[in-house]
Design a protein around this motif. Structure first.
Motif, PDB file in Angstrom:
ATOM      1  N   LEU A   1       2.717   8.456   2.463  1.00 29.28           N
ATOM      2  CA  LEU A   1       4.077   8.741   2.894  1.00 29.28           C
ATOM      3  C   LEU A   1       4.098   8.688   4.421  1.00 29.28           C
ATOM      4  CD1 LEU A   1       6.955   9.540   2.106  1.00 29.28           C
ATOM      5  CD2 LEU A   1       6.255  11.945   2.283  1.00 29.28           C
ATOM      6  N   ASP A   2       4.891   7.718   4.935  1.00 33.17           N
ATOM      7  CA  ASP A   2       4.935   7.478   6.387  1.00 33.17           C
ATOM      8  C   ASP A   2       3.549   7.157   6.929  1.00 33.17           C
ATOM      9  OD1 ASP A   2       7.661   7.968   6.406  1.00 33.17           O
ATOM     10  OD2 ASP A   2       7.366  10.129   6.798  1.00 33.17           O
ATOM     11  N   GLY A   3       2.792   6.448   6.112  1.00 31.58           N
ATOM     12  CA  GLY A   3       1.463   6.041   6.544  1.00 31.58           C
ATOM     13  C   GLY A   3       0.405   7.123   6.442  1.00 31.58           C
ATOM     14  N   GLN A   4       0.736   8.315   5.919  1.00 34.75           N
ATOM     15  CA  GLN A   4      -0.203   9.414   5.812  1.00 34.75           C
ATOM     16  C   GLN A   4      -0.499   9.721   4.352  1.00 34.75           C
ATOM     17  OE1 GLN A   4      -1.690  10.833   8.429  1.00 34.75           O
ATOM     18  NE2 GLN A   4      -0.519   9.541   9.856  1.00 34.75           N
ATOM     19  N   LEU A   5      -1.773   9.978   4.073  1.00 33.26           N
ATOM     20  CA  LEU A   5      -2.169  10.315   2.718  1.00 33.26           C
ATOM     21  C   LEU A   5      -1.703  11.718   2.389  1.00 33.26           C
ATOM     22  CD1 LEU A   5      -3.786   9.583   0.147  1.00 33.26           C
ATOM     23  CD2 LEU A   5      -5.809  10.602   1.256  1.00 33.26           C
ATOM     24  N   GLN A   6      -1.008  11.879   1.295  1.00 31.09           N
ATOM     25  CA  GLN A   6      -0.468  13.174   0.885  1.00 31.09           C
ATOM     26  C   GLN A   6      -1.541  13.991   0.171  1.00 31.09           C
ATOM     27  OE1 GLN A   6       2.771  14.078   1.851  1.00 31.09           O
ATOM     28  NE2 GLN A   6       2.252  12.239   3.014  1.00 31.09           N
ATOM     29  N   SER A   7      -1.673  15.265   0.644  1.00 34.54           N
ATOM     30  CA  SER A   7      -2.678  16.150   0.055  1.00 34.54           C
ATOM     31  C   SER A   7      -2.183  16.676  -1.278  1.00 34.54           C
ATOM     32  CB  SER A   7      -2.974  17.324   0.998  1.00 34.54           C
ATOM     33  OG  SER A   7      -3.464  16.856   2.238  1.00 34.54           O
ATOM     34  N   SER A   8      -3.052  16.658  -2.237  1.00 29.07           N
ATOM     35  CA  SER A   8      -2.719  17.193  -3.560  1.00 29.07           C
ATOM     36  C   SER A   8      -3.110  18.655  -3.618  1.00 29.07           C
ATOM     37  CB  SER A   8      -3.466  16.422  -4.644  1.00 29.07           C
ATOM     38  OG  SER A   8      -4.867  16.486  -4.419  1.00 29.07           O
ATOM     39  N   PRO A   9      -2.542  19.458  -4.518  1.00 31.80           N
ATOM     40  CA  PRO A   9      -2.896  20.882  -4.621  1.00 31.80           C
ATOM     41  C   PRO A   9      -4.368  21.069  -4.954  1.00 31.80           C
ATOM     42  CG  PRO A   9      -0.874  20.403  -5.807  1.00 31.80           C
ATOM     43  CD  PRO A   9      -1.468  19.082  -5.440  1.00 31.80           C
ATOM     44  N   TYR A  10      -4.942  22.148  -4.377  1.00 33.38           N
ATOM     45  CA  TYR A  10      -6.325  22.515  -4.665  1.00 33.38           C
ATOM     46  C   TYR A  10      -6.323  23.762  -5.535  1.00 33.38           C
ATOM     47  CZ  TYR A  10      -7.865  19.348  -0.956  1.00 33.38           C
ATOM     48  OH  TYR A  10      -8.105  18.247  -0.187  1.00 33.38           O
TER      49      TYR A  10
ATOM     50  N   LEU B   1       0.821  -1.214   0.000  1.00 36.32           N
ATOM     51  CA  LEU B   1       0.000   0.000   0.000  1.00 36.32           C
ATOM     52  C   LEU B   1       0.849   1.256   0.000  1.00 36.32           C
ATOM     53  CD1 LEU B   1      -2.822  -1.007   2.518  1.00 36.32           C
ATOM     54  CD2 LEU B   1      -3.015  -0.801   0.038  1.00 36.32           C
ATOM     55  N   SER B   2       2.000   1.217   0.676  1.00 36.62           N
ATOM     56  CA  SER B   2       2.863   2.390   0.725  1.00 36.62           C
ATOM     57  C   SER B   2       3.473   2.710  -0.623  1.00 36.62           C
ATOM     58  CB  SER B   2       3.970   2.193   1.769  1.00 36.62           C
ATOM     59  OG  SER B   2       3.413   1.973   3.052  1.00 36.62           O
ATOM     60  N   ASN B   3       3.602   1.703  -1.460  1.00 32.75           N
ATOM     61  CA  ASN B   3       4.242   1.918  -2.768  1.00 32.75           C
ATOM     62  C   ASN B   3       3.240   2.226  -3.868  1.00 32.75           C
ATOM     63  OD1 ASN B   3       6.748   1.446  -1.607  1.00 32.75           O
ATOM     64  ND2 ASN B   3       6.644  -0.760  -2.010  1.00 32.75           N
ATOM     65  N   ILE B   4       1.953   2.207  -3.534  1.00 34.26           N
ATOM     66  CA  ILE B   4       0.932   2.442  -4.565  1.00 34.26           C
ATOM     67  C   ILE B   4       0.823   3.931  -4.840  1.00 34.26           C
ATOM     68  CG2 ILE B   4      -1.540   2.338  -5.078  1.00 34.26           C
ATOM     69  CD1 ILE B   4      -1.668  -0.286  -3.603  1.00 34.26           C
ATOM     70  N   THR B   5       0.831   4.306  -6.080  1.00 34.07           N
ATOM     71  CA  THR B   5       0.608   5.688  -6.522  1.00 34.07           C
ATOM     72  C   THR B   5      -0.357   5.638  -7.691  1.00 34.07           C
ATOM     73  OG1 THR B   5       2.837   6.361  -5.869  1.00 34.07           O
ATOM     74  CG2 THR B   5       1.681   7.769  -7.423  1.00 34.07           C
ATOM     75  N   LEU B   6      -1.467   6.348  -7.558  1.00 34.16           N
ATOM     76  CA  LEU B   6      -2.474   6.347  -8.622  1.00 34.16           C
ATOM     77  C   LEU B   6      -3.153   7.710  -8.672  1.00 34.16           C
ATOM     78  CD1 LEU B   6      -5.512   6.031  -7.137  1.00 34.16           C
ATOM     79  CD2 LEU B   6      -4.619   3.751  -6.701  1.00 34.16           C
ATOM     80  N   LYS B   7      -3.821   7.973  -9.750  1.00 29.19           N
ATOM     81  CA  LYS B   7      -4.527   9.230  -9.978  1.00 29.19           C
ATOM     82  C   LYS B   7      -5.996   8.938 -10.158  1.00 29.19           C
ATOM     83  CE  LYS B   7      -4.391  13.447 -12.745  1.00 29.19           C
ATOM     84  NZ  LYS B   7      -3.737  14.161 -13.866  1.00 29.19           N
TER      85      LYS B   7
END
Length: 418
Positions: free
Chosen positions: A47-56, A32-38
């Motif tokens: 990243l470090d178990g936290q969902l990274q916020s995308s720009p708004y 799960l940590s290595n998954i990157t999708l759009k």
């Protein structure tokens, strides 16, 4: 019922304790940590178990369309462009936005709930007056066919409306005839508000009982009340004999007799034992007057030997000190302060002498209507005072305190209020 619920919770906890640790757990976490999708919500990445916020993207909705005015990222906050080089500081300032168009095609943000611009504005009635324009003045521009309303009352109303947490569009409507003259009295203007022809009225409107029956008034924002204004006469008593006026003739006579008595009393106590108080009869009479009147200015060369005479002198010195200080203060006041006295002391004097009085508005005065003279400006009131009551003028004027202060500010040396 309570014990039954507790039993169910206890059984669930016992079932969870039977669960073991899956040997595939670490592998699942790594995957799960290595998954990157759009997706629809943006980029998905842990990243470090936290969902990274995308720009708004910050969007300005205008009618049926939209326009971008800025972006928000976790690293830089609000920026106008996504690829901005300013990545060191985090900012949430609205200055980072692009230009925003608010409802009504305005570039300034609305103040709370604003009535739509195509709706009816509040009609604020204002009186039309000739004098005392410092409070309210209405002028017409014939070229643009527009009116300008200004003055102290208008400044107060505009400041109050600007301080409201919401916007209220309004316009000033002069209470005037087509030829730009007053359409009536202040009572008529208040009654027009009662009829609904105006939403409100602004101006130097006095709160009186008959007007309060039709409309509600705000709290007074200036001193209220009605007072009398009269001319003053100058005291022309400054002459060569002005030094006699601080004391009355009775007090002058009493003081003279007291000086003679004290001189005689000291001579009576001292002449038998003191050589300075002996001599020829005429010389002793001169000593009585000399000793008594000289106590005001300097010490005597004659020595006092009697204790009783010394006690009398101590009391006399205190009396002389009080008398001279009072005289000096009164004389100084007469010489330095201009003595001004009103020509009329009270209303009863006006009624008794059947004097003419001036007024600006009808305050329900108990004077004969034939003795009332109306004025509309400070200059007109001053002219009526100059003529006098017997020559088509007035002997006193009744007006509200704000108008009176404005009048006295211009003619303070000629009139006073009472």
């Amino acid at each position: 019922m309570l014990s039954f619920k507790c039993l169910i919770v206890l059984e669930v906890q016992q079932d969870l304790e039977r669960f073991g640790i899956s040997k595939y757990g670490p592998e699942l976490l790594q995957a799960l940590s290595n998954i990157t999708l759009k997706g629809l919500a943006g980029n998905f990445q842990l990243l470090d178990g936290q969902l990274q916020s995308s720009p708004y993207e910050i969007v300005n909705l205008v009618g049926h369309g939209a326009r971008a005015v800025g972006f928000w990222t976790k690293e830089t906050g609000i920026v106008k462009e996504l690829n901005s080089s300013n990545t060191k500081t985090y900012s949430t300032s609205k200055n980072k936005f692009g230009s925003v168009i608010w409802p009504g095609d305005k570039t300034s943000p609305p103040k709370g709930w604003v009535i739509p611009t195509n709706e009816k504005k509040l009609r604020i009635g204002v009186p039309v007056k000739i004098g005392f324009t410092e409070f309210l003045q209405v002028t017409w521009d014939s070229d643009s066919n527009s009116t300008e309303v200004k003055g102290y009352c208008i400044d107060v109303f505009d400041a109050i409306m600007a301080a409201l947490p919401y916007g209220v569009p309004y316009e000033y409507i002069p209470f005037a005839t087509p030829d730009h003259k007053s359409a009536g009295s202040y009572n008529d203007l208040v009654y027009q508000v009662y009829l609904g022809n105006y939403d409100a009225a602004v101006g130097d409107l006095t709160i009186v009982a008959n007007r309060s029956q039709y409309v509600d008034f705000t709290l007074p924002y200036t001193e209220s009340g009605v007072s009398m204004m009269v001319p003053i006469k100058k005291n022309k008593g400054k002459n060569a004999w002005v030094f006699l006026k601080p004391l009355s003739w009775e007090l002058w006579l009493t003081s003279f007799c007291s000086f003679v008595f004290i001189g005689f009393l000291i001579w009576l106590l001292e002449h038998r034992i003191n050589d300075d108080f002996r001599g020829q009869p005429l010389q002793q009479v001169g000593m009585i007057f000399w000793f008594a009147f000289s106590t005001m200015v300097f010490a005597h060369k004659e020595k006092i030997t009697s204790n009783l005479a010394r006690f009398v002198l101590i009391i006399w010195f205190l009396v002389v000190l009080i008398l001279t200080q009072s005289y000096t203060a009164s004389l100084t006041s007469m010489l330095t302060v201009q003595q001004l006295k009103p020509t009329v002391k009270d209303i009863n004097q006006l009624l008794k002498n059947k004097e003419y009085v001036g007024y600006q508005h009808d305050y329900g005065m108990n004077f004969d209507e034939s003795r009332l003279v109306q004025y509309n400006s400070p200059e007109e009131c001053n002219e009526l005072f100059s003529k006098g009551s017997g020559n088509g003028g007035i002997a006193a004027a009744f007006d509200e305190i704000p108008y009176m202060k404005l009048f006295l500010a211009k003619y303070c040396s000629k009139y006073t209020s009472g």
